[in-house]
Enzyme design. Structure first.
Site, PDB file in Angstrom:
ATOM      1  N   ASN A   1      -0.723  -5.846   0.996  1.00 25.16           N
ATOM      2  CA  ASN A   1      -2.164  -6.102   1.049  1.00 25.16           C
ATOM      3  C   ASN A   1      -2.520  -7.256   0.111  1.00 25.16           C
ATOM      4  O   ASN A   1      -3.349  -7.122  -0.800  1.00 25.16           O
ATOM      5  CB  ASN A   1      -2.936  -4.832   0.677  1.00 25.16           C
ATOM      6  CG  ASN A   1      -4.326  -4.812   1.296  1.00 25.16           C
ATOM      7  OD1 ASN A   1      -4.773  -5.796   1.870  1.00 25.16           O
ATOM      8  ND2 ASN A   1      -5.026  -3.695   1.151  1.00 25.16           N
TER       9      ASN A   1
ATOM     10  N   HIS B   1     -11.599   1.691  -1.889  1.00 28.32           N
ATOM     11  CA  HIS B   1     -10.886   2.366  -0.812  1.00 28.32           C
ATOM     12  C   HIS B   1     -11.686   3.529  -0.232  1.00 28.32           C
ATOM     13  O   HIS B   1     -11.584   3.813   0.970  1.00 28.32           O
ATOM     14  CB  HIS B   1      -9.528   2.877  -1.306  1.00 28.32           C
ATOM     15  CG  HIS B   1      -8.435   1.854  -1.205  1.00 28.32           C
ATOM     16  ND1 HIS B   1      -8.140   0.988  -2.227  1.00 28.32           N
ATOM     17  CD2 HIS B   1      -7.579   1.551  -0.192  1.00 28.32           C
ATOM     18  CE1 HIS B   1      -7.137   0.197  -1.857  1.00 28.32           C
ATOM     19  NE2 HIS B   1      -6.788   0.513  -0.629  1.00 28.32           N
TER      20      HIS B   1
END
Length: 515
Positions: A346, A377
């Protein structure tokens, strides 16, 4: 089960027959089909709406409208949250003062994302809905906050206050509403990102993204062979699509055979030796990763197909299309440190965390960065357990690298041994850390850690307490002092060199006078 799949939050039901034939949730079918449509559209966008054939205004309008269409198809009216979040943040950018605008935008964008995540998880029951609308909002949040900091750097700070990367990323004028919406909601990145720098996106729209890079090669010399023609992304797009196909096949075939949940099954724990539990956990996490490989690599291929992502040339003259790539699969699977794994996983999110938090937070930037990552998140408790564990892992890995690694650099053989040991340790540490991220709830996560007797946590604590690690400021100060000493040493050498030359000149002059 079928009624759960056709949830009201799933956008269009046009593909419901296909969903039933292949036995996959409709939201996942919508997502994949929309991404494939975006891939074909990207090819058309690059060929027929090329910057040499049309204006940036047309490219912005088309990219934005197509992005909204894909969002509506996948998420229905929930896609309006993308507009609300973007609109609120843009209002803050325009009407708030430049001095604190970036902070207000950060609070508004992240706060609205958290509000949507809380309502999705704890207020409404979305059943089988797996491709939830907060996923795209996470990328939009990255773009909004990045742009806010870049505008602040470009309009409210002096040049000497900026690092070299901040100077490059700084935005020198306020974007128009169309430019802002195009950056946030274009069809290439609306569903799966990745995030990117505003200046890079504008260079792509205006057709200037190739100029600084294809005038020079990797050695800094003019590369006449590639200067005249625009580099083609064809080979990279094909390669990434092949990676997508392999990743998807591996995930569909293997993932259900090795579920992570078996790690907390009482019968499995009681009947399986500990070393086999470790191996099973590694294989289970290995089987999960291809899902992310597929989504991120396909998103990267879509951007490349549109002509976005060019990053200069390799030494052999071949073009690089990894400007906004989100992962490096081989570097992930063969990582020999916790940091190396995170640096290649990521990637664009890691860069966002670095640019908006780690480089700007004056107190304990490592903990602040992990906390921001957890908040971004979502609100599942497992996320916070993962990132709290990640802080301990990072500190322990840093302690090992600073104190133990130098002893293994005396020979190539020792270094290979060190690499093998650290590779195994890294894979186990990563797998152990992300279990709560997969299980989501506190109870199952703590049950897993108890079955391992919290051994990795305790080992990390021991390493941090026993092995000394200098702070980031101390390391930076020592590095600066070292550079200053090197500069003084170089100056003294230069002075000695000049002195010897002057002595030689004097001797020569004396000889000339004597003759």
């Amino acid at each position: 089960m079928a009624t759960q799949t056709i949830a009201p939050c799933t956008g269009s039901t046009l593909l419901q027959p296909i969903s039933e034939i292949i036995n996959l949730p409709l939201d996942q079918v919508n997502f994949v089909v929309c991404q494939l449509f975006a891939l074909l559209t990207a090819l058309w966008f690059r060929l027929y709406l090329h910057p040499s054939k049309t204006s940036p205004f047309i490219r912005h309008v088309v990219a934005t409208l197509l992005g909204f269409y894909l969002a509506l198809f996948c998420f229905g009216w929930y896609a309006l949250h993308f507009l609300v979040q973007s609109g609120l943040s843009y209002s803050v950018m325009v009407f708030a003062g430049l001095e604190h605008m970036h902070k207000y935008c950060f609070i508004v964008a992240l706060g609205y994302l958290s509000f949507c995540q809380i309502t999705r998880v704890y207020v409404f029951d979305y059943g089988m809905y797996s491709a939830d609308f907060t996923g795209p909002m996470m990328v939009i949040t990255q773009k909004i906050t990045s742009l806010a900091f870049e505008i602040h750097d470009g309009l409210a700070k002096r040049e000497e206050q900026l690092s070299p990367s901040q100077k490059y990323l700084a935005v020198r004028r306020m974007p128009s509403l169309l430019e802002y919406l195009s950056y946030n909601c274009n069809f290439m990145g609306i569903l799966a990102g990745p995030t990117c720098a505003y200046n890079d996106y504008m260079a792509f729209i205006e057709g200037t993204g190739y100029q600084p890079r294809h005038l020079e090669n990797a050695n800094g010399k003019e590369n006449g062979k590639y200067k005249q023609s625009e580099p083609s992304p064809k080979n990279d797009v094909i390669s990434k699509l092949c990676s997508c196909a392999i990743s998807l096949a591996v995930y569909l075939l293997v993932c259900k055979l090795i579920p992570v949940e078996r790690s907390i099954d009482d019968g499995f724990i009681a009947s399986t030796p500990f070393y086999l539990q470790v191996i099973y956990l590694y294989l289970a996490m290995l089987a999960l990763r291809p899902k992310y490989f597929f989504v991120w690599t396909l998103a990267d291929a879509i951007n490349n197909a549109a002509g976005f992502g060019f990053n200069g040339y390799n030494k052999d003259g071949s073009p690089r299309w990894d400007l906004i790539s989100n992962l490096r699969i081989l570097d992930i699977e063969f990582a020999t440190s916790f940091k190396t794994f995170l640096d290649n996983w990521n990637i664009q999110t890691a860069l966002w965390l670095k640019r908006v938090c780690y480089e700007r937070c004056p107190i304990n930037p490592t903990a602040a960065t992990f906390l921001l990552s957890a908040i971004w998140h979502g609100v599942y408790p497992g996320y916070y357990l993962t990132f709290l564990t990640g802080i301990a892992m990072t500190m322990a890995a840093r302690a090992i690298r600073h104190n133990i690694r130098p002893y293994f650099l005396v020979s190539d053989t020792y270094k290979r041994i060190y690499d093998v040991i650290t590779w195994a340790g890294t894979q186990v540490a990563i797998s152990y850390t992300v279990v709560p991220f997969v299980l989501l709830a506190v109870g199952p996560s703590l049950k897993f850690y108890r079955s391992w007797y919290f051994c990795v946590h305790l080992l990390c604590l021991l390493l941090v307490l026993v092995l000394p690690v200098k702070s980031r400021h101390q390391r930076a100060k020592e590095q600066q002092d070292g550079l200053q000493k090197d500069g003084v040493h170089a100056n003294s050498l230069q002075a000695d060199h000049i002195k010897s030359h002057s002595t030689t000149d004097n001797n020569c002059n004396q000889k000339e006078k004597a003759t």
